[in-house]
Scaffold this motif. Structure first.
Motif, PDB file in Angstrom:
ATOM      1  N   THR A  21       0.506  -1.224   0.054  1.00  0.00           N
ATOM      2  CA  THR A  21       0.339  -0.030  -0.026  1.00  0.00           C
ATOM      3  C   THR A  21       0.689   1.657   0.105  1.00  0.00           C
ATOM      4  O   THR A  21       0.455   2.693  -0.235  1.00  0.00           O
ATOM      5  N   ILE A  22       2.552   1.230  -0.089  1.00  0.00           N
ATOM      6  CA  ILE A  22       3.160   2.427  -0.460  1.00  0.00           C
ATOM      7  C   ILE A  22       2.546   3.488  -1.122  1.00  0.00           C
ATOM      8  O   ILE A  22       2.508   4.666  -0.865  1.00  0.00           O
ATOM      9  N   TYR A  26       1.324   7.421  -2.251  1.00  0.00           N
ATOM     10  CA  TYR A  26       1.666   8.775  -2.812  1.00  0.00           C
ATOM     11  C   TYR A  26       1.165   9.198  -4.323  1.00  0.00           C
ATOM     12  O   TYR A  26       1.628  10.136  -4.943  1.00  0.00           O
ATOM     13  N   SER A  73       7.987   5.909  -5.708  1.00  0.00           N
ATOM     14  CA  SER A  73       7.735   4.965  -4.482  1.00  0.00           C
ATOM     15  C   SER A  73       8.007   3.045  -4.169  1.00  0.00           C
ATOM     16  O   SER A  73       7.886   3.718  -2.734  1.00  0.00           O
ATOM     17  N   PRO A  75       8.375   0.101  -3.382  1.00  0.00           N
ATOM     18  CA  PRO A  75       9.550  -0.985  -3.160  1.00  0.00           C
ATOM     19  C   PRO A  75      10.093  -2.214  -3.881  1.00  0.00           C
ATOM     20  O   PRO A  75      11.284  -3.011  -3.620  1.00  0.00           O
TER      21      PRO A  75
ATOM     22  N   LYS B  35       9.885   3.523  -1.937  1.00  0.00           N
ATOM     23  CA  LYS B  35      10.328   3.790  -0.090  1.00  0.00           C
ATOM     24  C   LYS B  35      10.484   2.526   0.641  1.00  0.00           C
ATOM     25  O   LYS B  35      10.087   1.548  -0.042  1.00  0.00           O
ATOM     26  N   SER B  36      10.925   3.062   1.733  1.00  0.00           N
ATOM     27  CA  SER B  36      10.862   1.842   3.092  1.00  0.00           C
ATOM     28  C   SER B  36       9.668   1.480   3.861  1.00  0.00           C
ATOM     29  O   SER B  36       8.496   1.836   4.153  1.00  0.00           O
ATOM     30  N   ALA B  37      10.156   0.034   4.503  1.00  0.00           N
ATOM     31  CA  ALA B  37       9.255  -0.832   5.717  1.00  0.00           C
ATOM     32  C   ALA B  37       8.727   0.796   6.487  1.00  0.00           C
ATOM     33  O   ALA B  37       7.674   0.284   7.563  1.00  0.00           O
ATOM     34  N   HIS B  39       6.804   2.746   6.576  1.00  0.00           N
ATOM     35  CA  HIS B  39       5.578   3.024   6.289  1.00  0.00           C
ATOM     36  C   HIS B  39       4.839   2.310   7.242  1.00  0.00           C
ATOM     37  O   HIS B  39       3.522   2.831   7.328  1.00  0.00           O
ATOM     38  N   PHE B  40       4.955   1.784   7.431  1.00  0.00           N
ATOM     39  CA  PHE B  40       4.493   0.493   8.438  1.00  0.00           C
ATOM     40  C   PHE B  40       4.648   0.952   9.985  1.00  0.00           C
ATOM     41  O   PHE B  40       4.291  -0.282  10.843  1.00  0.00           O
ATOM     42  N   ARG B 182      -8.210   5.121   4.979  1.00  0.00           N
ATOM     43  CA  ARG B 182      -6.937   4.860   5.641  1.00  0.00           C
ATOM     44  C   ARG B 182      -6.378   5.844   6.339  1.00  0.00           C
ATOM     45  O   ARG B 182      -6.647   6.793   6.161  1.00  0.00           O
ATOM     46  N   VAL B 184      -4.008   7.181   6.288  1.00  0.00           N
ATOM     47  CA  VAL B 184      -3.008   7.944   5.514  1.00  0.00           C
ATOM     48  C   VAL B 184      -3.894   8.652   5.461  1.00  0.00           C
ATOM     49  O   VAL B 184      -4.049  10.157   5.276  1.00  0.00           O
ATOM     50  N   ASN B 185      -5.118   8.560   4.393  1.00  0.00           N
ATOM     51  CA  ASN B 185      -6.260   9.909   4.368  1.00  0.00           C
ATOM     52  C   ASN B 185      -6.799  10.397   5.000  1.00  0.00           C
ATOM     53  O   ASN B 185      -7.327  11.846   4.932  1.00  0.00           O
ATOM     54  N   ARG B 188      -5.263  12.886   6.501  1.00  0.00           N
ATOM     55  CA  ARG B 188      -4.540  13.897   5.578  1.00  0.00           C
ATOM     56  C   ARG B 188      -6.032  15.366   5.405  1.00  0.00           C
ATOM     57  O   ARG B 188      -5.196  16.569   5.370  1.00  0.00           O
ATOM     58  N   ALA B 245      -1.576   0.945   5.668  1.00  0.00           N
ATOM     59  CA  ALA B 245      -0.243   2.184   5.871  1.00  0.00           C
ATOM     60  C   ALA B 245      -0.121   3.022   7.120  1.00  0.00           C
ATOM     61  O   ALA B 245      -1.202   3.385   7.361  1.00  0.00           O
ATOM     62  N   VAL B 250       4.411   7.215   7.571  1.00  0.00           N
ATOM     63  CA  VAL B 250       4.974   8.446   6.473  1.00  0.00           C
ATOM     64  C   VAL B 250       5.521   9.411   6.607  1.00  0.00           C
ATOM     65  O   VAL B 250       6.252  10.016   6.456  1.00  0.00           O
ATOM     66  N   GLN B 253       8.643   8.708   7.423  1.00  0.00           N
ATOM     67  CA  GLN B 253       9.685   9.110   6.312  1.00  0.00           C
ATOM     68  C   GLN B 253       9.727  10.124   6.075  1.00  0.00           C
ATOM     69  O   GLN B 253      11.044  10.669   5.133  1.00  0.00           O
TER      70      GLN B 253
END
Lengths: 417, 411
Positions: A21-22, A26, A73, A75, B35-37, B39-40, B182, B184-185, B188, B245, B250, B253
């Motif tokens: 889901t990354i 973005y 984005s 990975p 991008k990396s882990a 995010h978790f 989610r 993240v949304n 925001r 996520a 986020v 990061q």
């Protein structure tokens, strides 16, 4: 010394998706539009269903901007944007509207428009005409369309620059694209000014066509392929004669290098690494000590650099920012890397206007807060969007370089008379 | 392009070592593919789930563990350094090198943690709570937060739990795409007037509880989101981790990347190292997919590409390998030995990673690569899941290598 190749090559296919889901974090469209399924659903997830049964194609994929930020984005190296673009071209039942055909054919429209530029520019500014275009063509009446030049870049070049280009010992081929040719010849003129000052002659390709990005975005892949084949033949000739081909538009460069292969399925591997961006070409020549630049002592400018989506995908913003940092008297600020919402011709369309502006909203506010003399970006459609949506003017890094250099001193440094 | 140090990998390990090096004036570039882990991220970092008191004797029982290469006396300093890095980046952490605290997982379990973002609810120990009762706020339509599970966990702590639900017009807009509602949304959306409206609705739910617990959905729309809610609600407000996520991850990061760049670091994202030139036992240069023949040259290189998820190591049906430099991966065993039959048992593959010497230099065919260091979860010998040492290994090895590179430079 041992040169070894890494076993680090991604298949780039949807089965590499780990459902992390990354990418959804973005996606600029997902942030403003709840009707868009998002890159994970639209890309790898949806592809599994579409392969089984094309009826699972979701028309909401039309919302994708083709910005490729999902790919940058990811990975796992999944080419999410390509999967969506191809699914769209293959499955969309929508017939391109007259408007989409006009937008897609930037070269045809441009060559006609430049002939009637003064009248057309006035017309495009007139409220009743913009209202009519909104009604008839679904081009949003609030949108300020790019102005057309009265004289094409190629016409100017033939009249004023061509003859002296052979005087230079080294040469490079310029893929000017539609924008520099029809809308902003000054960009092309500035590139010629800078390259000539450091001792490079500029060549144009007579058979240059539109890079095809706008056609790809509208799903007109067969027309895009015809343009692409012609361009590749032209580029092969130039590369065969030992020249690099450089573009000022990051989207043109991206199309020629990556979309031709990934979306149109054309083999361009023999010339791909010879296709570059103007700022990258100049920076690399500087780094190797092949050329030198001298700057005007009285030059002062405070600039914010905007990271266009396709230069982020190319990974080449570092060349533009490094080049700008070399300019004495230039103070460089970096904007947060985010989409401005324009995405080529996407934001021109009435049904996309509100999404387009919502995506760019925080960027515009940020730009206004900085008090800069200008924004710099390598993308022409970001320029149009930011100029329309803020009070700040937008220049290409090459425009700025052309203004900042001391031509006489630069010529001397490069042993030119 | 020339740098003092080039770091491959832009996750927690790469960013922490990058920030430490850049802060000391080194010219540093990070090359990152995707991008990396982070995010978790749960909001917490673990060091050693058995307890910080055991850290001194880890090497004795686990000679192959990355911790066996770290001086236990340095852990206290590394802890303070980590807190400092995160505080400067605008995300203060709580926790210490002396003892673990307890964090709450999205499923309501209480687990030991080393450091936790200060906005998350934590407890000193089982049964030790500064709160008497809590209102757990659920959000209508939001499926990544499980208030009943969380209540079960908090009841173990002796808290009286009340679950109440709120809705918000702005969130209902997100519900039109059910899969995209989610953290993240939501995060925001929580800015300006929707954030204040949200806080008012939370305030209206609170009775005499002394703690308000919300899902971790703050900080993206409005950096100070949670503080603003707390000011309006007028009670202690904390968050609990959601399913990924993660909005905090986020933000982490982004803030760490910003911190690195504001120290002059160069972050090259969305690229892959596709080739390298090695002279005897030193890396001379790297090439990347995007930059083609442009050579990336540095005095030192740090490999911080992660484990299987970050593709720092790759498994095929036949083998496990390190894809960028072809480094030695250990242990090598037959495929049937990679797994334990019971999924809840320790899984041998968790400990797969690159072999290194005592200074974390990896090897190719048994020969040490002198100007290369490996940090983070690419290192062999640690089982992040079973040992609860994931972030600890990442941060401690990243700081140790940064320290060694700087010490060598000053000699």
């Amino acid at each position: 010394m041992k040169k070894q190749e890494s076993r680090n090559i991604s298949a780039g296919n949807f089965e590499q998706c780990t459902k992390c889901t990354i990418c959804t974090v973005y996606c600029p469209m997902l942030e403003v539009n709840p009707f868009y399924p998002g890159p994970k659903q639209a890309g790898a997830d949806g592809e599994r269903y579409r392969l089984k049964e094309p009826k699972y194609y979701d028309e909401a994929l039309r919302y994708c901007l083709n910005c490729k930020r999902c790919e940058v984005s990811c990975p796992s190296g999944v080419r999410i944007g390509d999967i969506i673009a191809l699914a769209r071209a293959k499955n969309s039942r929508g017939v391109p509207k007259l408007r989409d055909v006009l937008f897609a054919n930037t070269d045809l429209v441009g060559s006609v428009a430049t002939r009637v530029a003064p009248m057309l520019n006035r017309a495009l500014e007139s409220k009743p005409i913009r209202g009519a275009m909104d009604t008839l063509l679904a081009i949003d009446h609030r949108r300020i369309l790019p102005r057309y030049a009265e004289e094409k870049f190629t016409t100017w070049f033939a009249k004023n620059a061509l003859a002296e280009q052979s005087k230079y010992g080294r040469s490079v081929t310029y893929f000017h694209g539609c924008y520099a040719n029809y809308n902003d010849p000054q960009l092309g003129k500035d590139l010629v000014k800078v390259l000539n000052a450091v001792g490079f002659g500029v060549r144009l390709m007579e058979g240059e066509r539109c890079c095809g990005m706008t056609k790809i975005a509208s799903g007109m892949l067969s027309q895009a392929t015809a343009d692409a084949k012609r361009n590749l033949a032209e580029i092969r000739r130039e590369v065969g004669e030992g020249r690099r081909v450089i573009a000022t538009s990051s989207s043109c460069a991206f199309a020629l290098r990556d979309e031709y292969e990934h979306i149109l399925g054309l083999d361009n591997h023999d010339v791909r690494s010879s296709i570059s961006l103007a700022t990258r070409f100049i920076y690399r020549q500087m780094e190797r000590g092949n050329i030198k630049l001298a700057f005007r002592k009285d030059f002062k400018m405070r600039v914010a650099y905007h990271f266009a989506c396709h230069i982020e995908k190319l990974g080449w913003s570092i060349y533009s920012t490094s080049l700008l940092r070399m300019i004495e008297g230039l103070e460089l600020l970096l904007l947060p890397s985010q989409c401005c919402g324009m995405a080529g011709t996407y934001g021109l369309k009435r049904e996309n206007y509100n999404y387009s502006q919502a995506i760019g909203e925080s960027l515009f506010a940020h730009i206004e807060s900085l008090g800069v003399d200008c924004v710099a970006t390598d993308c022409e459609t970001c320029k149009g969007q930011i100029e329309m949506s803020t009070s700040v003017k937008v220049l290409h890094p090459i425009n700025i370089l052309a203004e900042a250099i001391d031509v006489e001193a630069t010529r001397k440094l490069n042993d030119l008379k | 392009m020339r740098y003092d140090t080039i770091i491959i990998g832009g996750g927690l390990a790469g960013l922490v070592s990058g920030i430490e090096l850049a802060r000391s004036g080194s010219r540093v570039a990070i090359i990152s593919s995707g991008k990396s882990a982070l995010h978790f991220c749960s909001g917490s970092f673990e060091f050693w789930s058995e307890g910080m008191a055991a850290v001194g004797s880890i090497a004795e029982h686990n000679p192959d563990h990355p911790y066996s290469k770290i001086d236990p006396k340095k852990i206290a300093r590394y802890t303070e350094q980590t807190k400092d890095i995160f505080a400067r980046a605008g995300m203060p952490l709580v926790g210490s090198a002396e003892a673990n605290h307890l964090r709450l997982t999205p499923l309501g379990a209480l687990k030991p943690a080393w450091l936790t973002m200060d906005e998350y609810v934590t407890f000193e120990a089982v049964g030790v709570s500064e709160y008497r009762s809590v209102v757990i706020v659920a959000i209508e339509g939001y499926l990544d937060f499980y208030p009943e599970f969380i209540a079960k966990g908090l009841e173990q702590m002796g808290l009286e739990c009340h679950i109440r639900e709120i809705s918000l017009a702005e969130f209902n807009r997100l519900r039109q795409s059910a899969t995209e509602m989610r953290a993240v949304n939501l995060s925001r959306t929580l800015k300006g007037s929707p954030l204040r409206e949200f806080a008012q609705r939370v305030k209206a739910l609170v009775e005499d509880e002394d703690l308000v617990l919300l899902p971790a959905i703050f900080g993206l729309g409005e950096e100070r989101g949670l503080q603003i809610v707390e000011e309006i609600v007028g009670r202690k407000v904390k968050v609990a981790a959601t399913v990924s996520a993660s909005a905090s991850g986020v933000r982490m990061q982004k803030r760490l990347t910003d911190a690195f760049q504001s120290l002059g670091g160069v972050f090259i994202g969305g690229d892959r190292v596709v080739g390298c030139t090695i002279d005897e036992s030193r890396i001379v240069s790297l090439n990347t997919a995007n930059h083609e023949e442009e050579e990336f040259v540095a005095e030192n290189y740090i490999l911080a590409t992660g484990s299987f998820f970050g593709r720092g190591i790759v498994a095929t049906p036949e083998e496990v390998y390190e894809p960028i430099l072809g480094l030695d991966v250990v242990p090598q065993m037959a495929r049937k030995e990679w797994y334990a039959d019971d999924i809840l048992d320790a899984q041998p593959f968790q400990k797969f990673g690159v072999a290194t010497d005592s200074e974390l230099h990896p090897m190719i065919d048994g020969r040490v690569v002198e100007n290369l260091y490996a940090v983070g979860s690419i290192l062999s010998g640690a089982d992040a899941v079973k040992e609860g040492c994931g972030a600890g290994v990442v941060i401690a090895t990243a700081l140790m290598v940064a320290e060694n590179i700087l010490a060598y430079k000053h000699k």
